[in-house]
Design an enzyme around this catalytic site. Structure first.
Site, PDB file in Angstrom:
ATOM      1  N   ARG A 221       1.265  -1.448  -0.173  1.00 33.18           N
ATOM      2  CA  ARG A 221       0.017  -0.090  -0.762  1.00 33.18           C
ATOM      3  C   ARG A 221       0.470   1.118  -0.060  1.00 33.18           C
ATOM      4  O   ARG A 221       2.320   1.351   1.166  1.00 33.18           O
ATOM      5  CB  ARG A 221      -0.691  -0.095   1.471  1.00 33.18           C
ATOM      6  CG  ARG A 221      -2.095  -1.351   1.234  1.00 33.18           C
ATOM      7  CD  ARG A 221      -2.991  -0.384   0.319  1.00 33.18           C
ATOM      8  NE  ARG A 221      -4.512  -1.554   0.114  1.00 33.18           N
ATOM      9  CZ  ARG A 221      -3.738  -2.828  -0.552  1.00 33.18           C
ATOM     10  NH1 ARG A 221      -3.554  -2.514  -1.631  1.00 33.18           N
ATOM     11  NH2 ARG A 221      -5.674  -3.256  -0.674  1.00 33.18           N
ATOM     12  N   HIS A 269      -1.157   0.285 -10.344  1.00 34.37           N
ATOM     13  CA  HIS A 269      -1.726  -0.437  -8.422  1.00 34.37           C
ATOM     14  C   HIS A 269      -2.465  -2.419  -9.708  1.00 34.37           C
ATOM     15  O   HIS A 269      -3.488  -2.389  -9.561  1.00 34.37           O
ATOM     16  CB  HIS A 269      -2.694  -0.375  -8.315  1.00 34.37           C
ATOM     17  CG  HIS A 269      -3.338  -1.210  -7.150  1.00 34.37           C
ATOM     18  ND1 HIS A 269      -3.416  -0.334  -5.511  1.00 34.37           N
ATOM     19  CD2 HIS A 269      -3.528  -2.496  -6.168  1.00 34.37           C
ATOM     20  CE1 HIS A 269      -3.840  -1.156  -4.802  1.00 34.37           C
ATOM     21  NE2 HIS A 269      -3.789  -2.420  -5.072  1.00 34.37           N
TER      22      HIS A 269
HETATM   23  P1  NDP Z   1      -1.264 -11.610   4.728  1.00 35.99           P
HETATM   24  O1  NDP Z   1      -2.314 -10.997   6.002  1.00 35.99           O
HETATM   25  O2  NDP Z   1      -1.362 -12.896   5.067  1.00 35.99           O
HETATM   26  O3  NDP Z   1      -0.279 -11.326   5.908  1.00 35.99           O
HETATM   27  C1  NDP Z   1       0.558 -10.465   6.456  1.00 35.99           C
HETATM   28  C2  NDP Z   1       1.896 -10.273   7.455  1.00 35.99           C
HETATM   29  O4  NDP Z   1       2.449  -9.366   7.400  1.00 35.99           O
HETATM   30  C3  NDP Z   1       2.258 -11.744   7.669  1.00 35.99           C
HETATM   31  O5  NDP Z   1       3.203 -12.239   7.277  1.00 35.99           O
HETATM   32  C4  NDP Z   1       1.729 -10.483   8.808  1.00 35.99           C
HETATM   33  O6  NDP Z   1       2.643 -11.148   9.735  1.00 35.99           O
HETATM   34  C5  NDP Z   1       2.784  -9.214   8.777  1.00 35.99           C
HETATM   35  N1  NDP Z   1       2.549  -8.699   9.450  1.00 35.99           N
HETATM   36  C6  NDP Z   1       1.184  -7.971   9.619  1.00 35.99           C
HETATM   37  N2  NDP Z   1       1.744  -7.123   9.895  1.00 35.99           N
HETATM   38  C7  NDP Z   1       2.949  -7.229  10.949  1.00 35.99           C
HETATM   39  C8  NDP Z   1       3.419  -6.031  12.073  1.00 35.99           C
HETATM   40  N3  NDP Z   1       3.091  -5.149  12.829  1.00 35.99           N
HETATM   41  N4  NDP Z   1       5.186  -6.467  11.959  1.00 35.99           N
HETATM   42  C9  NDP Z   1       5.096  -7.286  11.110  1.00 35.99           C
HETATM   43  N5  NDP Z   1       4.717  -7.660  10.394  1.00 35.99           N
HETATM   44  C10 NDP Z   1       3.630  -8.089  10.070  1.00 35.99           C
HETATM   45  O7  NDP Z   1      -0.939 -10.700   3.682  1.00 35.99           O
HETATM   46  P2  NDP Z   1      -1.319 -11.303   2.641  1.00 35.99           P
HETATM   47  O8  NDP Z   1       0.011 -11.319   2.047  1.00 35.99           O
HETATM   48  O9  NDP Z   1      -2.311 -11.722   1.049  1.00 35.99           O
HETATM   49  O10 NDP Z   1      -1.210  -9.438   1.307  1.00 35.99           O
HETATM   50  C11 NDP Z   1      -0.002  -8.051   1.738  1.00 35.99           C
HETATM   51  C12 NDP Z   1      -0.367  -7.072   1.510  1.00 35.99           C
HETATM   52  O11 NDP Z   1      -0.604  -6.828   0.136  1.00 35.99           O
HETATM   53  C13 NDP Z   1      -2.408  -6.922   2.132  1.00 35.99           C
HETATM   54  O12 NDP Z   1      -2.989  -6.765   2.820  1.00 35.99           O
HETATM   55  C14 NDP Z   1      -2.192  -5.604   0.231  1.00 35.99           C
HETATM   56  O13 NDP Z   1      -2.528  -4.739   0.801  1.00 35.99           O
HETATM   57  C15 NDP Z   1      -0.980  -6.019  -0.817  1.00 35.99           C
HETATM   58  N6  NDP Z   1      -1.834  -6.195  -1.414  1.00 35.99           N
HETATM   59  C16 NDP Z   1      -1.530  -5.876  -2.947  1.00 35.99           C
HETATM   60  C17 NDP Z   1      -1.842  -5.917  -4.344  1.00 35.99           C
HETATM   61  C18 NDP Z   1      -1.514  -4.898  -5.265  1.00 35.99           C
HETATM   62  O14 NDP Z   1      -2.008  -5.278  -6.500  1.00 35.99           O
HETATM   63  N7  NDP Z   1      -0.610  -3.885  -5.061  1.00 35.99           N
HETATM   64  C19 NDP Z   1      -2.771  -7.227  -4.172  1.00 35.99           C
HETATM   65  C20 NDP Z   1      -3.008  -7.454  -3.341  1.00 35.99           C
HETATM   66  C21 NDP Z   1      -2.901  -7.748  -1.835  1.00 35.99           C
HETATM   67  P3  NDP Z   1       2.085 -13.297  10.684  1.00 35.99           P
HETATM   68  O15 NDP Z   1       2.392 -14.123   9.948  1.00 35.99           O
HETATM   69  O16 NDP Z   1       2.596 -12.895  12.090  1.00 35.99           O
HETATM   70  O17 NDP Z   1       0.826 -12.196  10.306  1.00 35.99           O
HETATM   71  C1  OXD Z   2      -6.322  -6.377  -3.042  1.00 38.01           C
HETATM   72  C2  OXD Z   2      -5.452  -5.160  -3.557  1.00 38.01           C
HETATM   73  O1  OXD Z   2      -5.352  -5.862  -1.245  1.00 38.01           O
HETATM   74  O2  OXD Z   2      -6.125  -5.213  -4.828  1.00 38.01           O
HETATM   75  O3  OXD Z   2      -6.652  -7.195  -3.485  1.00 38.01           O
HETATM   76  O4  OXD Z   2      -4.542  -4.018  -3.587  1.00 38.01           O
END
Ligand code: NDP
Ligand code: OXD
Length: 306
Positions: A221, A269
């Site tokens: 993001r 994006h």
């Molecule tokens: P998940 O919820 O599956 O994974 C999030 C990861 O981040 C986990 O490993 C989590 O730790 C870690 N995390 C969260 N908070 C913290 C923190 N404070 N400190 C350290 N680590 C942290 O998310 P996804 O992998 O599915 O997606 C990640 C992000 O990608 C989405 O939230 C979205 O914003 C973005 N995205 C962007 C897209 C694009 O087109 N650009 C498309 C899809 C998603 P833990 O394992 O311990 O829970």
């Molecule tokens: C998502 C994105 O969060 O598209 O899936 O950014």
């Protein structure tokens, strides 16, 4: 069973058709103000008025992985929020990040510039071990990216909130291990959810702890990154470039310096798009599972914010 669909900035009709075909016993309809309340909803960035008009709503299915737009709304405590769980996004994210990494590591931009001028010239091969990659976030997408990067034999580090174990990845967890993760990283990939704890995490203080000559890939993001801090560290030479897919304001405003910066590559994006057929199949499968009283994957913890 009634399913309301409320999608900001998306065509609703194909979702209505697909969900209706997948759940023939349900009444699937597009939400408009004053529409009758639903049991489940399929949404992207709905307005607060949508939530306020849905007192009996049981589940909010987000048609993306990131739920930050939903977490900004006032949601009833009983409402379950369910994110897309991969649904074809992880492989796209792995492609995108590997492309950006390899383009940087192999200096393909430089070769393109040379050949555009008719020059047949070689650059000294770089050493993979000098380009350790650090992936912030080891969830559904981050874990897939880390493993894809590891398959190209780059050293890979990962950082998550709670400890993780992934083959081929040196895993770090929690705030206490962030400095060690940053100090080890030369190519930083951000795949964190946007929460109060992660907003602005990519700022001068953290980015300056990366190895000199670092490269940043932000696919999570825009608000993870402090734009001016990135620009200052590119100017100072501590960072040598960035590939950015996400921005604080989208579309990126025409006068934003990222558009024309020679060391920044931007995309709109698009690193991992929501694939409609896969997403509808996943959401319909989860609705059927909930009807049978079974648990579903991807339920968001409102306290964690992801
Ligand atoms: P998940 O919820 O599956 O994974 C999030 C990861 O981040 C986990 O490993 C989590 O730790 C870690 N995390 C969260 N908070 C913290 C923190 N404070 N400190 C350290 N680590 C942290 O998310 P996804 O992998 O599915 O997606 C990640 C992000 O990608 C989405 O939230 C979205 O914003 C973005 N995205 C962007 C897209 C694009 O087109 N650009 C498309 C899809 C998603 P833990 O394992 O311990 O829970
Ligand atoms: C998502 C994105 O969060 O598209 O899936 O950014």
């Amino acid at each position: 069973m009634r399913i309301a669909v409320c999608l900001t900035d998306q065509r609703v009709e194909p979702w209505l058709e697909g969900l209706q075909a997948a759940l023939p016993g349900a009444h699937v309809y597009a939400w408009t103000p004053g529409a009758p309340p639903a049991d489940h909803a399929v949404v992207w960035a709905p307005p607060q008025a949508f939530i306020d008009g849905q007192p009996g709503l049981r589940t909010l299915f987000n048609i993306g992985a990131g739920v930050d737009a939903l977490m900004k709304l006032r949601l009833p405590a009983t409402l379950r929020v369910v994110r897309l769980d991969d649904a074809g996004m992880a492989v796209q994210m792995a492609e995108y990040v590997c492309h950006a990494l390899i383009r940087h590591f192999r200096e393909f931009d430089g070769y393109e510039a040379d050949t555009a001028q008719g020059q047949w010239s070689f650059r000294k091969p770089r050493t993979r071990s000098e380009f350790p990659v650090g992936v912030l976030g080891l969830g559904v997408l981050g874990a897939r990216v880390a493993q894809a990067v590891a398959s190209f034999e780059f050293p890979v580090h990962g950082w998550s909130r709670t400890p993780r174990a992934l083959p081929g990845v040196t895993c770090h967890a929690g705030d206490a291990q962030l400095p060690a993760f940053l100090a080890a990283t030369r190519v930083l990939v951000c795949l964190l959810p946007l929460t109060p704890a992660t907003t602005g995490l990519l700022r001068h203080e953290t980015l300056s702890q990366l190895r000199p000559g670092a490269y940043v890939i932000n696919v999570a993001r825009g608000a993870h990154l402090v734009d001016d801090d990135l620009l200052a560290l590119l100017d100072s030479g501590h960072l040598v470039g960035a590939t950015l897919d996400v921005f604080r304001t989208e579309p990126l405003p025409p006068d934003h310096p990222f558009w024309r910066h020679p060391k920044i590559t931007i995309t709109p994006h698009t690193s991992a798009r929501t694939l409609r057929a896969e997403s509808i199949a996943q959401i319909a499968g989860k609705i059927r599972a909930l009807q049978r009283g079974e648990p579903v994957a991807g339920v968001v913890d409102p306290l964690r914010g992801y």
